[in-house]
Design a protein around this motif. Structure first.
Motif, mmCIF file in Angstrom:
data_model
loop_
_atom_site.group_PDB
_atom_site.id
_atom_site.type_symbol
_atom_site.label_atom_id
_atom_site.label_comp_id
_atom_site.label_asym_id
_atom_site.label_seq_id
_atom_site.Cartn_x
_atom_site.Cartn_y
_atom_site.Cartn_z
ATOM 1 N N LEU A 71 -8.242 4.936 -5.414
ATOM 2 C CA LEU A 71 -7.878 4.746 -4.021
ATOM 3 C C LEU A 71 -8.340 5.949 -3.195
ATOM 4 C CD1 LEU A 71 -6.366 3.057 -1.920
ATOM 5 C CD2 LEU A 71 -4.313 4.327 -2.516
ATOM 6 N N SER A 99 0.818 -1.214 0.000
ATOM 7 C CA SER A 99 0.000 0.000 0.000
ATOM 8 C C SER A 99 0.853 1.266 0.000
ATOM 9 C CB SER A 99 -0.968 0.009 1.183
ATOM 10 O OG SER A 99 -0.258 0.075 2.407
ATOM 11 N N LYS A 159 -5.994 4.286 2.621
ATOM 12 C CA LYS A 159 -5.137 3.109 2.739
ATOM 13 C C LYS A 159 -4.619 3.004 4.160
ATOM 14 C CE LYS A 159 -0.840 5.307 1.297
ATOM 15 N NZ LYS A 159 0.321 5.187 0.433
#
Length: 66
Positions: free
Chosen positions: A59, A37, A62
């Protein structure tokens, strides 16, 4: 018998078989495989390959393992 064992071993390593077990493959905008990540930034576009089909995602958030 040994040949059969080796064939089974190769079958378990077949990427399509791995995806069929519920895993997915994630690639970044350049097509590189993402396995961490930390390699992604918020807002990054990711292509996700499943056993059957694919998806494009952005995204949003994260986290780190552990």
């Amino acid at each position: 018998m040994r040949l059969n064992g080796l064939q089974q071993h190769l079958l378990h390593l077949d990427p399509q078989q791995v995806l069929a077990r519920g895993y997915s493959m994630v690639r970044d905008e350049q097509g590189a495989i993402v396995s961490d990540s930390a390699a992604c930034r918020s807002g990054a576009r990711l292509d996700i390959t499943f056993a059957r089909g694919w998806a494009r995602a952005e995204l949003q958030e994260k986290g780190e393992a552990g």
